[in-house]
Scaffold this motif. Structure first.
Motif, PDB file in Angstrom:
ATOM      1  N   LEU A 272       0.841  -1.202   0.000  1.00 19.67           N
ATOM      2  CA  LEU A 272       0.000   0.000   0.000  1.00 19.67           C
ATOM      3  C   LEU A 272       0.874   1.250   0.000  1.00 19.67           C
ATOM      4  CD1 LEU A 272      -2.888  -0.919   2.477  1.00 19.67           C
ATOM      5  CD2 LEU A 272      -3.067  -0.556   0.007  1.00 19.67           C
ATOM      6  N   CYS A 273       1.943   1.206   0.772  1.00 21.86           N
ATOM      7  CA  CYS A 273       2.862   2.343   0.828  1.00 21.86           C
ATOM      8  C   CYS A 273       3.617   2.505  -0.493  1.00 21.86           C
ATOM      9  CB  CYS A 273       3.837   2.158   1.986  1.00 21.86           C
ATOM     10  SG  CYS A 273       4.981   3.534   2.214  1.00 21.86           S
ATOM     11  N   LEU A 274       3.993   1.393  -1.094  1.00 25.50           N
ATOM     12  CA  LEU A 274       4.753   1.438  -2.348  1.00 25.50           C
ATOM     13  C   LEU A 274       3.926   2.043  -3.486  1.00 25.50           C
ATOM     14  CD1 LEU A 274       7.435   0.584  -3.731  1.00 25.50           C
ATOM     15  CD2 LEU A 274       6.305  -1.572  -4.286  1.00 25.50           C
ATOM     16  N   PHE A 275       2.654   1.618  -3.601  1.00 24.60           N
ATOM     17  CA  PHE A 275       1.838   2.061  -4.722  1.00 24.60           C
ATOM     18  C   PHE A 275       0.981   3.298  -4.424  1.00 24.60           C
ATOM     19  CE2 PHE A 275       2.377  -2.549  -5.676  1.00 24.60           C
ATOM     20  CZ  PHE A 275       3.171  -2.379  -6.801  1.00 24.60           C
TER      21      PHE A 275
ATOM     22  N   VAL B 170      -2.475   5.933   1.984  1.00 24.32           N
ATOM     23  CA  VAL B 170      -3.381   4.793   2.154  1.00 24.32           C
ATOM     24  C   VAL B 170      -2.854   3.827   3.218  1.00 24.32           C
ATOM     25  CG1 VAL B 170      -4.433   2.823   0.987  1.00 24.32           C
ATOM     26  CG2 VAL B 170      -4.265   5.013  -0.179  1.00 24.32           C
ATOM     27  N   HIS B 171      -1.538   3.626   3.274  1.00 25.47           N
ATOM     28  CA  HIS B 171      -0.971   2.723   4.281  1.00 25.47           C
ATOM     29  C   HIS B 171      -1.191   3.256   5.686  1.00 25.47           C
ATOM     30  CE1 HIS B 171       2.188   5.676   3.573  1.00 25.47           C
ATOM     31  NE2 HIS B 171       2.765   5.304   4.699  1.00 25.47           N
ATOM     32  N   ARG B 172      -1.233   4.569   5.837  1.00 29.22           N
ATOM     33  CA  ARG B 172      -1.517   5.159   7.147  1.00 29.22           C
ATOM     34  C   ARG B 172      -2.975   4.939   7.549  1.00 29.22           C
ATOM     35  NH1 ARG B 172       2.457   6.865  10.580  1.00 29.22           N
ATOM     36  NH2 ARG B 172       4.247   7.510   9.366  1.00 29.22           N
TER      37      ARG B 172
ATOM     38  N   GLY C 269      -4.755   2.658  10.735  1.00 30.07           N
ATOM     39  CA  GLY C 269      -5.673   3.328  11.644  1.00 30.07           C
ATOM     40  C   GLY C 269      -5.164   4.678  12.097  1.00 30.07           C
ATOM     41  N   LYS C 270      -4.134   5.193  11.447  1.00 28.05           N
ATOM     42  CA  LYS C 270      -3.562   6.494  11.790  1.00 28.05           C
ATOM     43  C   LYS C 270      -4.162   7.538  10.841  1.00 28.05           C
ATOM     44  CE  LYS C 270       0.633   4.348  13.455  1.00 28.05           C
ATOM     45  NZ  LYS C 270       2.079   4.187  13.301  1.00 28.05           N
ATOM     46  N   ILE C 271      -5.361   7.961  11.172  1.00 27.68           N
ATOM     47  CA  ILE C 271      -6.144   8.824  10.298  1.00 27.68           C
ATOM     48  C   ILE C 271      -5.498  10.201  10.143  1.00 27.68           C
ATOM     49  CG2 ILE C 271      -8.441   9.830   9.898  1.00 27.68           C
ATOM     50  CD1 ILE C 271      -8.304   6.734   9.848  1.00 27.68           C
ATOM     51  N   GLY C 272      -4.977  10.745  11.222  1.00 29.41           N
ATOM     52  CA  GLY C 272      -4.381  12.086  11.180  1.00 29.41           C
ATOM     53  C   GLY C 272      -3.195  12.170  10.236  1.00 29.41           C
ATOM     54  N   THR C 273      -2.273  11.233  10.347  1.00 33.37           N
ATOM     55  CA  THR C 273      -1.123  11.258   9.439  1.00 33.37           C
ATOM     56  C   THR C 273      -1.528  10.822   8.032  1.00 33.37           C
ATOM     57  OG1 THR C 273      -0.444   9.046  10.160  1.00 33.37           O
ATOM     58  CG2 THR C 273       0.608  10.925  11.243  1.00 33.37           C
TER      59      THR C 273
END
Length: 120
Positions: A69-72, A78-80, A84-88
């Motif tokens: 998710l982070c790569l693409f 999206v990876h954040r 569950g880290k909505i703010g970041t």
């Protein structure tokens, strides 16, 4: 007259040749090669249990799902959101992954994490 062990100080019986507490010879000399000290069997009936709860806390996440998710979609955060880290996630969305630097750092961090890892 009472005899005492010269090693540990425990009172000995009249016919004892070895101390039942420490196994030393009763007269204070070292045991000869063929002599064996008295074997003392200790039975531990300790039933105490550890009541501390130190287990793993958090939600388990799959390392490889987060990595890809982070790569693409790292510039969209999206990876954040997956962690569950909505703010970041929103911060990454508006800054395009902290101008690409945050996405690159997150890729390296995700590679170093165990699988599964836990998010708090």
């Amino acid at each position: 007259m009472a005899k005492f062990c010269s090693s540990c100080g425990k009172q000995l019986g009249e016919n004892e040749t070895f101390c039942s507490a420490c196994g030393a010879k009763a007269d204070g000399t070292a045991a000869a090669a063929g002599e064996k000290p008295v074997v003392v069997n200790v039975v531990n009936n300790n039933t105490n249990t550890n009541a501390n709860v130190v287990g793993i806390v958090g939600r388990p996440k799959n390392k490889w799902v987060a990595f890809f998710l982070c790569l693409f979609f790292g510039s969209l955060g999206v990876h954040r959101f997956y962690e569950g880290k909505i703010g970041t996630g929103i911060l990454y969305l508006f800054t395009l992954g902290l101008f690409g630097v945050g996405t690159l750092i997150d890729l390296i961090i995700l590679l170093c994490k165990p699988n599964p890892y836990f998010v708090y």
